[in-house]
Design a protein around this motif. Structure first.
Motif, PDB file in Angstrom:
ATOM      1  N   LYS A  12      -1.899 -37.544   1.517  1.00  0.00           N
ATOM      2  CA  LYS A  12      -2.320 -37.090   0.187  1.00  0.00           C
ATOM      3  C   LYS A  12      -3.805 -36.716   0.184  1.00  0.00           C
ATOM      4  CE  LYS A  12      -2.280 -38.325  -4.672  1.00  0.00           C
ATOM      5  NZ  LYS A  12      -1.920 -39.318  -5.674  1.00  0.00           N
ATOM      6  N   ARG A  13      -4.642 -37.525   0.813  1.00  0.00           N
ATOM      7  CA  ARG A  13      -6.076 -37.229   0.874  1.00  0.00           C
ATOM      8  C   ARG A  13      -6.342 -35.983   1.716  1.00  0.00           C
ATOM      9  NH1 ARG A  13      -9.919 -35.510  -0.903  1.00  0.00           N
ATOM     10  NH2 ARG A  13     -11.949 -35.905  -0.025  1.00  0.00           N
ATOM     11  N   LYS A  14      -5.566 -35.822   2.804  1.00  0.00           N
ATOM     12  CA  LYS A  14      -5.710 -34.617   3.619  1.00  0.00           C
ATOM     13  C   LYS A  14      -5.382 -33.383   2.796  1.00  0.00           C
ATOM     14  CE  LYS A  14      -3.714 -31.936   7.313  1.00  0.00           C
ATOM     15  NZ  LYS A  14      -2.570 -31.760   8.179  1.00  0.00           N
ATOM     16  N   LYS A  15      -4.327 -33.436   2.026  1.00  0.00           N
ATOM     17  CA  LYS A  15      -3.919 -32.305   1.201  1.00  0.00           C
ATOM     18  C   LYS A  15      -5.008 -31.968   0.184  1.00  0.00           C
ATOM     19  CE  LYS A  15      -0.233 -30.712  -1.811  1.00  0.00           C
ATOM     20  NZ  LYS A  15       1.017 -31.060  -2.495  1.00  0.00           N
ATOM     21  N   THR A  16      -5.569 -32.977  -0.453  1.00  0.00           N
ATOM     22  CA  THR A  16      -6.651 -32.765  -1.417  1.00  0.00           C
ATOM     23  C   THR A  16      -7.858 -32.142  -0.731  1.00  0.00           C
ATOM     24  OG1 THR A  16      -5.898 -34.641  -2.731  1.00  0.00           O
ATOM     25  CG2 THR A  16      -8.159 -33.912  -3.091  1.00  0.00           C
ATOM     26  N   PHE A  17      -8.207 -32.667   0.427  1.00  0.00           N
ATOM     27  CA  PHE A  17      -9.342 -32.158   1.194  1.00  0.00           C
ATOM     28  C   PHE A  17      -9.145 -30.685   1.535  1.00  0.00           C
ATOM     29  CE2 PHE A  17     -10.989 -31.262   5.470  1.00  0.00           C
ATOM     30  CZ  PHE A  17     -12.346 -31.414   5.237  1.00  0.00           C
ATOM     31  N   MET A  18      -7.971 -30.333   2.009  1.00  0.00           N
ATOM     32  CA  MET A  18      -7.695 -28.949   2.388  1.00  0.00           C
ATOM     33  C   MET A  18      -7.780 -28.030   1.168  1.00  0.00           C
ATOM     34  SD  MET A  18      -7.488 -29.036   5.604  1.00  0.00           S
ATOM     35  CE  MET A  18      -6.969 -27.366   5.898  1.00  0.00           C
ATOM     36  N   GLN A  19      -7.330 -28.486   0.019  1.00  0.00           N
ATOM     37  CA  GLN A  19      -7.438 -27.691  -1.208  1.00  0.00           C
ATOM     38  C   GLN A  19      -8.902 -27.475  -1.587  1.00  0.00           C
ATOM     39  OE1 GLN A  19      -5.060 -30.083  -3.855  1.00  0.00           O
ATOM     40  NE2 GLN A  19      -3.200 -28.911  -3.434  1.00  0.00           N
ATOM     41  N   GLU A  20      -9.719 -28.513  -1.452  1.00  0.00           N
ATOM     42  CA  GLU A  20     -11.142 -28.400  -1.769  1.00  0.00           C
ATOM     43  C   GLU A  20     -11.834 -27.390  -0.853  1.00  0.00           C
ATOM     44  OE1 GLU A  20     -11.682 -33.004  -3.317  1.00  0.00           O
ATOM     45  OE2 GLU A  20     -12.060 -32.518  -1.217  1.00  0.00           O
ATOM     46  N   VAL A  21     -11.519 -27.443   0.418  1.00  0.00           N
ATOM     47  CA  VAL A  21     -12.102 -26.504   1.379  1.00  0.00           C
ATOM     48  C   VAL A  21     -11.635 -25.087   1.070  1.00  0.00           C
ATOM     49  CG1 VAL A  21     -12.154 -25.811   3.808  1.00  0.00           C
ATOM     50  CG2 VAL A  21     -12.443 -28.215   3.182  1.00  0.00           C
ATOM     51  N   ARG A  22     -10.357 -24.923   0.795  1.00  0.00           N
ATOM     52  CA  ARG A  22      -9.804 -23.607   0.484  1.00  0.00           C
ATOM     53  C   ARG A  22     -10.474 -23.017  -0.765  1.00  0.00           C
ATOM     54  NH1 ARG A  22      -4.788 -25.129   0.315  1.00  0.00           N
ATOM     55  NH2 ARG A  22      -4.671 -25.218   2.560  1.00  0.00           N
ATOM     56  N   GLN A  23     -10.669 -23.836  -1.785  1.00  0.00           N
ATOM     57  CA  GLN A  23     -11.332 -23.355  -3.001  1.00  0.00           C
ATOM     58  C   GLN A  23     -12.754 -22.897  -2.710  1.00  0.00           C
ATOM     59  OE1 GLN A  23     -10.946 -26.721  -5.614  1.00  0.00           O
ATOM     60  NE2 GLN A  23      -8.869 -26.174  -6.249  1.00  0.00           N
ATOM     61  N   MET A  24     -13.463 -23.659  -1.914  1.00  0.00           N
ATOM     62  CA  MET A  24     -14.841 -23.291  -1.598  1.00  0.00           C
ATOM     63  C   MET A  24     -14.900 -22.017  -0.766  1.00  0.00           C
ATOM     64  SD  MET A  24     -17.998 -23.647  -2.045  1.00  0.00           S
ATOM     65  CE  MET A  24     -18.100 -25.236  -2.860  1.00  0.00           C
ATOM     66  N   THR A  25     -14.015 -21.856   0.201  1.00  0.00           N
ATOM     67  CA  THR A  25     -14.044 -20.646   1.022  1.00  0.00           C
ATOM     68  C   THR A  25     -13.678 -19.424   0.178  1.00  0.00           C
ATOM     69  OG1 THR A  25     -11.812 -21.073   1.869  1.00  0.00           O
ATOM     70  CG2 THR A  25     -13.669 -21.808   3.228  1.00  0.00           C
ATOM     71  N   GLN A  26     -12.820 -19.583  -0.809  1.00  0.00           N
ATOM     72  CA  GLN A  26     -12.509 -18.475  -1.717  1.00  0.00           C
ATOM     73  C   GLN A  26     -13.743 -18.103  -2.544  1.00  0.00           C
ATOM     74  OE1 GLN A  26      -9.068 -19.851  -3.860  1.00  0.00           O
ATOM     75  NE2 GLN A  26      -7.670 -19.364  -2.190  1.00  0.00           N
ATOM     76  N   LYS A  27     -14.489 -19.105  -2.990  1.00  0.00           N
ATOM     77  CA  LYS A  27     -15.735 -18.834  -3.720  1.00  0.00           C
ATOM     78  C   LYS A  27     -16.724 -18.090  -2.835  1.00  0.00           C
ATOM     79  CE  LYS A  27     -15.610 -22.775  -6.851  1.00  0.00           C
ATOM     80  NZ  LYS A  27     -16.270 -24.045  -7.238  1.00  0.00           N
ATOM     81  N   LEU A  28     -16.812 -18.491  -1.580  1.00  0.00           N
ATOM     82  CA  LEU A  28     -17.731 -17.836  -0.652  1.00  0.00           C
ATOM     83  C   LEU A  28     -17.342 -16.377  -0.404  1.00  0.00           C
ATOM     84  CD1 LEU A  28     -18.383 -20.627   1.991  1.00  0.00           C
ATOM     85  CD2 LEU A  28     -19.965 -19.760   0.254  1.00  0.00           C
ATOM     86  N   ARG A  29     -16.064 -16.101  -0.378  1.00  0.00           N
ATOM     87  CA  ARG A  29     -15.626 -14.712  -0.203  1.00  0.00           C
ATOM     88  C   ARG A  29     -16.054 -13.846  -1.382  1.00  0.00           C
ATOM     89  NH1 ARG A  29      -9.534 -15.148   1.789  1.00  0.00           N
ATOM     90  NH2 ARG A  29      -9.361 -15.488  -0.430  1.00  0.00           N
TER      91      ARG A  29
END
Length: 88
Positions: A12-29
Motif C-alpha cells: 500500500k505504501r509503495k502504491k502511494t509512493f509511486m502515485q506521488e512520484v507520478r504526480q510530480m513528474t507530470q507537473k515537471l512535464r
C-alpha cells in the motif's frame, strides 16, 4: 527504490509512493522550471533543479531542449553533499 519501500513498508505504501512520484513528474512535464535551482550542483555545465516528493524524497533533474532528465532520486534524510558528488 519502489521495491525497497514495498519490502520495508508494504504494498500500500509503495502504491502511494509511486502515485506521488507520478504526480510530480507530470507537473515537471507541464512546468519544468518549478523546481528550485539546486545549490549543490553549482558550477556544473547543466543547471540542476530539484523538487521534494512526499517530504522524504527529492528528484534532481535538468532540462535540455524540451526534455526533463531525472539525474537522481534522493532520500532527503541522507547527507546531501555525498549524494551530489555521486550524481553525474
Amino acid at each position: 527504490m519502489a521495491d525497497y519501500i514495498r519490502e520495508q513498508f508494504g504494498f500500500k505504501r509503495k502504491k502511494t509512493f509511486m502515485q506521488e512520484v507520478r504526480q510530480m513528474t507530470q507537473k515537471l512535464r507541464r512546468a519544468p522550471n518549478i523546481g528550485q535551482i539546486d545549490p549543490l550542483f553549482e558550477g556544473r555545465a547543466k543547471t540542476y533543479r530539484s523538487v521534494i516528493v512526499n517530504g522524504l524524497n527529492k528528484i534532481v533533474y535538468y532540462v535540455e531542449d524540451d526534455t526533463v532528465h531525472i539525474a537522481a532520486f534522493w532520500d532527503t534524510r541522507r547527507e546531501p553533499t555525498n549524494q551530489a558528488s555521486q550524481t553525474k
